[in-house]
Design an enzyme around this catalytic site. Structure first.
Site: not given
Length: 755
Positions: A232-233
């Protein structure tokens, strides 16, 4: 591209190039290597449409993205219970990706709705892992049919927004397996996603992105996932450990910092370069899968997809109440539409999935093609305060009409990615408005625009309740079609609506920890809790009404007993006994019998949605394998079927059983038990061999026989009481209570049983 060709490319790459390939070039692009012909490809947010950004980039929906079509969100599409519909939506999204040169869309989002407070529940499908898995698989199959990848997210146990980037989900093995892992398991095995996104959080103190157990042992080795895992970012804590665990791609770019860490680790021997090669191979395989199947000349068909969004939402809308058959409305009736959302609907949530919609169709706009209605705004959702002027106008308009339809719901600041809800209530100004309208208008209908359950203090005062959820940009058209009967509502709740927040399974622990989220409710999530506890709810899981009626009959099993190596076929006849065509969701639940293992009283094990014309009857069949009867046994670390009777239920919803029958199931997988002097007599007697040996040896013990004979004439302690007391008595206590009993005799019994 063939595997050997990709491996040949990797062999030509420098260590720095290989390390760089394991992270993005920027916020949305993967790196290219021009000298080797490796192109850069783009990924973008989803999951219910494209949030593709050209310039100012972010992952929270703050900056604007390209114009796109917003389809119904996950909370809505799950209520359709329609795999074909999800695949159709996915196909359209895949075509849009091809039109915009996007290789992978970040979705479907498929975390379990552990609590209705989770701020991101509008993106997620269900409290039930089967529904979440099936919906996600269908969407994935549609998207990937267009040679565009998905990234199933957020793997794993990411069920709250509070401190989601550092929080540790404290979950036991069985709960993870039965509820949180299984939602991903079915979708991964069935739809074979190109990529999977690991979540920010920790599980039992270990970051998911650094867990070899989840990313490699389970996801890859056990389930057969062969794509790449992306972070995920900003979800990378330790890049080298994450790479070892199986996190292949870091997003977004780290400015080369983490790439350098990979190089250093290889050079100092703490990281095998083969691990880097393997990650590159997985990433390149997906890159070239998209590049080599690039569809030229595909255009973004905005109007066509808008119509699909409207069609889809009509399938998702759930009719919760229809007293006196107030719905559908007739065209010549004087109707008032009241509430801000009738004119400017809330149709999506906030955060990374927020789409810059090409157009939005409101109910006020859509109803013009059917009937003339009056309109009053009623409230403003910027602040939760009663606007006397707006409210008074709305009450007046409602009183002058024959029917008042109030469009209510949760404003943007009540639910979004990044933070959790504080309560389950609608804004006070909306509840007040509804109650005031009910005082002057007996024919009041409420249409809800919300991403998760709300309380309804006015439920008994209104005649109709329509749950539209966050239904995408065409929600207004869909709601009007349902209100006026152009569409027959066929949605069913994929989550329970509780009466109060205090009734929810994880109320005592949800959001309470500083750095830990304790999943103390275990497997009792959603309806598994409410039905087991016989807890009254507002609306149960699987609930939904129709404008027609359905009758069930002839529940049939193709056998009366089976082993866990066999497949059970369940069939049931469903007839449309109403006066118009409609769709019905058939729900099959399995209820285990008496067991010492704590299990939900029932679990959804199969479902299907069918369409029936007026008077039409269909036989619907389902196949149930061992997993339909199994629970995760932590002694053997595997699925285990207890022998016994199981009830097969056809449910109108999780609470209402329409038909039921029983099957005897024999579990062939035996758990080796070792009995000791501390084993209770009851447990020994429930073992077939133990009972035989114990009874034989005790029958030969003269003192024990005399005690048994004396007990038959005992007026104080009868046989039933004695049996109950002995049930939980350890074997060693026979030395104290049976005169002449010797330890050697008990050890002989144990030796014979344990042999």
């Amino acid at each position: 591209m063939k595997r050997e060709d990709i491996q040949n490319l990797i062999a030509q790459m420098t260590l720095e190039e290989k390390s760089g390939m394991c992270s993005g070039a920027d916020f949305w692009q993967l790196k290219s290597i021009e000298r080797l012909g490796i192109p850069s490809v783009k990924v973008t947010d989803g999951p219910h449409g494209l949030r593709a950004q050209d310039e100012q980039t972010d992952h929270l929906g703050i900056n604007e993205s390209i114009k796109a079509v917003c389809f119904p969100t996950g909370c809505a599409t799950a209520a359709s219970f329609d795999r074909k519909l999800l695949k159709k939506i996915g196909t359209a999204i895949g075509q849009e990706c091809q039109a915009k040169d996007i290789s992978t869309i970040l979705g479907p989002a498929m975390n379990i709705k552990r609590s209705p407070l989770c701020g991101r529940n509008f993106e997620y499908y269900s409290e039930d892992p089967l529904v979440a898995s099936e919906m996600a698989a269908a969407l994935t199959e549609g998207i990937q049919s267009q040679n565009v990848g998905v990234s199933m997210k957020h793997f794993l146990a990411n069920n709250q927004e509070k401190r989601r980037m550092t929080n540790s989900s404290q979950v036991d093995e069985r709960t993870l397996r039965e509820i949180y892992l299984v939602a991903f398991e079915g979708a991964v095995k069935q739809a074979r996603p190109w990529t999977v996104m690991n979540s920010y959080n920790r599980i039992n103190e270990t970051y998911v992105g650094e867990s070899k157990e989840y990313l490699t042992d389970i996801l890859r080795d056990e389930w057969g996932f062969d794509g790449y895992v992306m972070s995920d970012w900003g979800a990378v804590n330790d890049r080298v450990e994450a790479l070892k665990a199986g996190m292949d791609l870091e997003m977004p770019a780290s400015g080369g910092i983490n790439d350098a860490m990979i190089v250093k680790a290889v050079q100092d021997g703490s990281l095998d370069e083969a691990v880097v090669d393997q990650a590159c191979e997985r990433i390149l395989n997906v890159i070239f899968k998209f590049i080599e199947n690039r569809q030229q000349g595909v255009t973004f068909e905005y109007e066509k997809d808008h119509e699909l969004a409207a069609e889809a939402e009509a399938e998702c809308i759930v009719l919760l109440k229809n007293e006196d058959e107030i719905l559908p409305l007739v065209k010549d009736k004087k109707v008032a539409f009241i509430g801000k959302y009738a004119e400017t609907p809330r149709y999506q949530g906030g955060g990374s999935s927020h789409i810059n919609s090409w157009k939005v169709e409101s109910a006020v706009e859509a109803v013009k093609e059917i009937s003339d209605v009056s309109f009053a705004k009623g409230f403003d959702d910027i602040v939760d305060e009663v606007n006397e002027e707006l409210q008074n106008e709305a009450v007046r308009v409602a009183e002058e009409a024959e029917v008042a339809v109030v469009f209510a719901g949760l404003p943007d600041n009540f639910e979004s990615e990044g933070y959790d809800r504080k309560h389950l209530n609608l804004p006070n100004c909306q509840n007040t408005l509804i109650e005031k309208i009910c005082k002057v208008q007996k024919n009041t209908i409420v249409v809800l625009h919300n991403g998760s359950p709300v309380t309804m203090p006015w439920k008994n005062q209104v005649k109709g309740i329509v749950e539209a959820y966050l239904g995408g940009q065409a929600v207004g058209k869909s709601v009007v079609n349902v209100l006026y009967g152009t569409a027959n509502p066929s949605g069913r709740l994929a989550e329970t609506f509780p009466l109060r927040l205090e009734d929810t399974p994880c109320y005592l622990t949800y959001g309470k920890g500083v750095d830990e989220a304790v999943y103390s409710e275990g497997v009792f999530v959603g309806y598994r809790y409410y039905t087991s506890k016989k807890q009254e709810v507002l609306f149960p899981f699987g609930y939904g009404l129709s404008y027609t009626t359905f009758t069930y009959s002839n529940l049939n099993l193709d056998r009366t007993q089976m082993t866990d190596n066999e497949i059970l076929t369940v069939s049931v006849e469903v007839e449309n006994t109403g006066n118009r065509a409609g769709k019905e969701v058939i729900q099959i639940y399995v209820a285990p019998g008496e067991t010492e293992t704590a299990r939900p009283v029932k679990e959804l094990r199969a479902f299907d949605k069918i369409e029936l014309a007026q008077g039409e009857k269909k036989t619907v069949s389902f196949e149930l394998d061992a997993r339909a009867f199994a629970y995760w046994n932590t002694e053997i670390h595997g699925w285990y079927v207890e022998s016994g009777a199981y009830e097969i239920q056809v449910g109108k919803n999780a609470e209402e059983v329409l038909l039921h029958t029983t099957i005897q199931v024999e579990g062939t997988r035996k758990i080796k038990k070792v009995f000791t002097l501390n084993t209770c007599i009851g447990e020994l007697m429930r073992d077939e061999k133990g009972k035989a040996v114990f009874s034989q040896m005790m029958g030969g013990n003269q003192q024990a026989a005399e005690m048994a004979e004396a007990n038959q004439n005992n007026e104080v302690v009868n046989d039933e009481m004695m049996s109950a007391m002995m049930n939980d008595m350890p074997l060693r206590q026979l030395l104290s209570f049976v005169p002449g009993m010797k330890r050697e005799v008990l050890e002989q019994i144990l030796a014979a049983v344990n042999q």
